[in-house]
Design a protein around this motif. Structure first.
Motif, PDB file in Angstrom:
ATOM      1  N   PRO A   1      -8.575   3.937  -2.537  1.00 55.65           N
ATOM      2  CA  PRO A   1      -7.120   3.878  -2.338  1.00 55.65           C
ATOM      3  C   PRO A   1      -6.756   4.121  -0.884  1.00 55.65           C
ATOM      4  CG  PRO A   1      -7.729   5.962  -3.339  1.00 55.65           C
ATOM      5  CD  PRO A   1      -8.983   5.132  -3.292  1.00 55.65           C
ATOM      6  N   ARG A   2      -5.603   3.587  -0.490  1.00 54.96           N
ATOM      7  CA  ARG A   2      -5.112   3.754   0.877  1.00 54.96           C
ATOM      8  C   ARG A   2      -3.794   4.532   0.824  1.00 54.96           C
ATOM      9  NH1 ARG A   2      -5.769  -2.159   3.660  1.00 54.96           N
ATOM     10  NH2 ARG A   2      -4.987  -0.952   5.423  1.00 54.96           N
ATOM     11  N   PHE A   3      -3.661   5.496   1.723  1.00 56.82           N
ATOM     12  CA  PHE A   3      -2.484   6.360   1.703  1.00 56.82           C
ATOM     13  C   PHE A   3      -1.711   6.344   3.024  1.00 56.82           C
ATOM     14  CE2 PHE A   3      -5.627   8.384  -1.202  1.00 56.82           C
ATOM     15  CZ  PHE A   3      -4.956   8.133  -2.392  1.00 56.82           C
ATOM     16  N   GLY A   4      -1.776   5.248   3.753  1.00 60.23           N
ATOM     17  CA  GLY A   4      -1.108   5.205   5.046  1.00 60.23           C
ATOM     18  C   GLY A   4       0.007   4.199   5.163  1.00 60.23           C
ATOM     19  N   CYS A   5       0.488   3.658   4.029  1.00 63.21           N
ATOM     20  CA  CYS A   5       1.526   2.624   4.126  1.00 63.21           C
ATOM     21  C   CYS A   5       2.927   3.230   4.223  1.00 63.21           C
ATOM     22  CB  CYS A   5       1.451   1.682   2.930  1.00 63.21           C
ATOM     23  SG  CYS A   5       1.925   2.438   1.357  1.00 63.21           S
ATOM     24  N   PHE A   6       3.124   4.438   3.647  1.00 63.91           N
ATOM     25  CA  PHE A   6       4.385   5.181   3.724  1.00 63.91           C
ATOM     26  C   PHE A   6       5.588   4.405   3.185  1.00 63.91           C
ATOM     27  CE2 PHE A   6       1.828   6.743   7.435  1.00 63.91           C
ATOM     28  CZ  PHE A   6       1.365   7.873   6.795  1.00 63.91           C
ATOM     29  N   GLY A   7       5.350   3.483   2.276  1.00 63.81           N
ATOM     30  CA  GLY A   7       6.469   2.778   1.649  1.00 63.81           C
ATOM     31  C   GLY A   7       7.215   1.835   2.564  1.00 63.81           C
ATOM     32  N   LEU A   8       6.577   1.391   3.625  1.00 66.37           N
ATOM     33  CA  LEU A   8       7.272   0.524   4.581  1.00 66.37           C
ATOM     34  C   LEU A   8       7.540  -0.878   4.036  1.00 66.37           C
ATOM     35  CD1 LEU A   8       5.475   1.726   7.788  1.00 66.37           C
ATOM     36  CD2 LEU A   8       7.950   1.708   7.456  1.00 66.37           C
ATOM     37  N   HIS A   9       6.951  -1.200   2.880  1.00 64.22           N
ATOM     38  CA  HIS A   9       7.253  -2.501   2.268  1.00 64.22           C
ATOM     39  C   HIS A   9       8.741  -2.630   1.972  1.00 64.22           C
ATOM     40  CE1 HIS A   9       6.320   0.330  -0.991  1.00 64.22           C
ATOM     41  NE2 HIS A   9       7.257  -0.294  -1.674  1.00 64.22           N
ATOM     42  N   GLU A  10       9.367  -1.542   1.517  1.00 61.37           N
ATOM     43  CA  GLU A  10      10.800  -1.598   1.209  1.00 61.37           C
ATOM     44  C   GLU A  10      11.633  -1.799   2.472  1.00 61.37           C
ATOM     45  OE1 GLU A  10      12.370  -1.700  -1.599  1.00 61.37           O
ATOM     46  OE2 GLU A  10      10.681  -1.370  -2.954  1.00 61.37           O
ATOM     47  N   TRP A  11      11.175  -1.256   3.567  1.00 60.61           N
ATOM     48  CA  TRP A  11      11.872  -1.425   4.838  1.00 60.61           C
ATOM     49  C   TRP A  11      11.722  -2.854   5.340  1.00 60.61           C
ATOM     50  CZ3 TRP A  11      14.008   3.000   7.586  1.00 60.61           C
ATOM     51  CH2 TRP A  11      13.900   4.187   6.863  1.00 60.61           C
ATOM     52  N   ALA A  12      10.528  -3.427   5.123  1.00 57.34           N
ATOM     53  CA  ALA A  12      10.290  -4.805   5.545  1.00 57.34           C
ATOM     54  C   ALA A  12      11.119  -5.800   4.725  1.00 57.34           C
ATOM     55  CB  ALA A  12       8.806  -5.139   5.421  1.00 57.34           C
ATOM     56  N   MET A  13      11.548  -5.376   3.538  1.00 52.38           N
ATOM     57  CA  MET A  13      12.356  -6.263   2.695  1.00 52.38           C
ATOM     58  C   MET A  13      13.811  -6.363   3.158  1.00 52.38           C
ATOM     59  SD  MET A  13      11.018  -5.267  -1.124  1.00 52.38           S
ATOM     60  CE  MET A  13       9.272  -5.200  -1.520  1.00 52.38           C
ATOM     61  N   VAL A  14      14.225  -5.482   4.075  1.00 51.02           N
ATOM     62  CA  VAL A  14      15.599  -5.539   4.588  1.00 51.02           C
ATOM     63  C   VAL A  14      15.625  -5.772   6.095  1.00 51.02           C
ATOM     64  CG1 VAL A  14      16.378  -3.992   2.751  1.00 51.02           C
ATOM     65  CG2 VAL A  14      15.800  -3.021   4.975  1.00 51.02           C
ATOM     66  N   TYR A  15      14.468  -5.963   6.697  1.00 46.54           N
ATOM     67  CA  TYR A  15      14.368  -6.074   8.147  1.00 46.54           C
ATOM     68  C   TYR A  15      15.220  -7.235   8.673  1.00 46.54           C
ATOM     69  CZ  TYR A  15      12.120  -6.651  12.744  1.00 46.54           C
ATOM     70  OH  TYR A  15      11.862  -6.766  14.093  1.00 46.54           O
ATOM     71  N   ARG A  16      16.106  -6.900   9.598  1.00 48.32           N
ATOM     72  CA  ARG A  16      16.994  -7.847  10.272  1.00 48.32           C
ATOM     73  C   ARG A  16      17.943  -8.574   9.307  1.00 48.32           C
ATOM     74  NH1 ARG A  16      13.489 -10.680  15.193  1.00 48.32           N
ATOM     75  NH2 ARG A  16      12.973  -8.733  16.270  1.00 48.32           N
ATOM     76  N   MET A  17      18.235  -7.954   8.199  1.00 49.91           N
ATOM     77  CA  MET A  17      19.227  -8.519   7.277  1.00 49.91           C
ATOM     78  C   MET A  17      20.624  -8.025   7.636  1.00 49.91           C
ATOM     79  SD  MET A  17      17.848  -8.538   3.358  1.00 49.91           S
ATOM     80  CE  MET A  17      16.857  -9.912   2.749  1.00 49.91           C
ATOM     81  N   THR A  18      21.613  -8.831   7.320  1.00 51.18           N
ATOM     82  CA  THR A  18      23.000  -8.396   7.433  1.00 51.18           C
ATOM     83  C   THR A  18      23.373  -7.657   6.151  1.00 51.18           C
ATOM     84  OG1 THR A  18      23.888 -10.397   6.419  1.00 51.18           O
ATOM     85  CG2 THR A  18      23.513 -10.440   8.811  1.00 51.18           C
ATOM     86  N   PRO A  19      24.448  -6.876   6.166  1.00 52.97           N
ATOM     87  CA  PRO A  19      24.853  -6.161   4.949  1.00 52.97           C
ATOM     88  C   PRO A  19      25.043  -7.083   3.748  1.00 52.97           C
ATOM     89  CG  PRO A  19      26.030  -5.299   6.840  1.00 52.97           C
ATOM     90  CD  PRO A  19      25.281  -6.502   7.331  1.00 52.97           C
TER      91      PRO A  19
END
Length: 301
Positions: free
Chosen positions: A123-141
């Motif tokens: 298992p890998r424990f270094g992603c820190f949930g950044l997938h959710e942040w990448a899903m909104v990256y540079r999006m408008t409201p």
């Protein structure tokens, strides 16, 4: 010895009906909030995911299955019309493994390979949930999936977190929701075809998906195991959203600020616990598959 084997594979009505009733009560308790909101026409940005992204309905969750190789006495009238069940001696019922494997054999093979490979991979424990942040990256409201939820630290700061952290998402069904601008920032390129080669147990989405795989296997998965998988998925979903860029405090969920060191430590700690629980469930699902294969082979012989 023959009598012991019979007890292990046959359940009388006084034995199995209370188990089925207890299962329905547990399933109802787990889905009560969702069902009540649906009746009121309300939505829940955190919890509804388990019933919209995943296809198992509350009604399906209520159906108790004993697993493969178990004959239920007096169940023919109730279960004779259930998918993948057959009647025995006119009064009893069991899972029809011949029909089941003819219809679901490919799914069983895929799930078995995927879960086995996931268990074998570190298992890998270094992603820190950044997938959710990448899903909104540079999006408008207006483009956000959860427009009713504000971003916890604002749009510009959210983008800065994505740009200042390495992203190494291994899960295809998370990666495919990255924004076009975020996709190239991921160190990996997961695909559906490479899923068995990349899935690892530290991933929160892989942990939630244990519920999906259990549900896809249908009646060869004992009812208690399916609901245990749902509980894990629910626990992970709340952490996934707490660590996301969304402000979920209106749901009583405190943020896990993964943009700060203490948030990263908290996320990794929870990740390790989910990994242990998820792997235990993966092993139980594989055991259910092994049982189904063994019983099916015996019937065929």
């Amino acid at each position: 010895m023959a009598q012991d084997r019979r007890r292990a594979t046959h359940l009388s009505e006084p034995e199995w009906r209370p188990r089925a009733a207890e299962h329905r009560a547990r399933a109802d308790a787990l889905t009560a909030g969702h069902r009540a909101r649906r009746q009121r026409g309300e939505t829940h940005a955190v919890e509804d995911f388990l019933f919209t992204y995943y296809s198992c309905s509350p009604a399906e969750l209520r159906r108790w299955h004993p697993g493969a190789g178990i004959v239920l006495h007096g169940a023919a009238e109730e279960r004779g019309a259930w998918r993948h069940y057959t009647t025995v001696d006119g009064t009893d019922a069991r899972v029809d493994l011949t029909a089941y494997f003819a219809k679901r054999g490919g799914t069983v093979d895929y799930v078995e390979r995927l879960l086995s490979a996931t268990l074998e991979r570190p298992p890998r424990f270094g992603c820190f949930g950044l997938h959710e942040w990448a899903m909104v990256y540079r999006m408008t409201p207006e483009e956000l999936r959860h427009r009713s939820l504000p971003l916890r630290i604002g749009h510009r700061e959210t983008d800065a977190v994505v740009e200042s952290h390495p992203i190494a998402c291994t899960h295809f069904d998370a990666y495919r929701f990255f924004t076009p601008a975020a996709g190239p920032l991921n160190e990996l390129r997961p695909t559906r075809e490479s899923q068995s080669a990349m899935e690892q147990a530290g991933c929160l989405h892989a942990g939630m998906d244990v519920y999906k795989w259990a549900a896809k296997l249908g009646p060869i998965v004992p009812g208690a195991l399916l609901l245990d998988c749902l509980v894990l998925a629910s626990d992970i979903r709340r952490v996934d959203m707490r660590a996301s860029p969304y402000d979920v405090s209106s749901f009583g969920l405190p943020a896990i600020p993964i943009e700060r060191p203490e948030g990263k430590r908290e996320y990794a700690r929870l990740q390790r616990g989910f990994t242990e629980r998820g792997n235990g469930l993966r092993e139980r699902i594989l055991e259910a598959i092994t049982t189904a294969r063994r019983v099916h082979a015996a019937v065929a012989a």
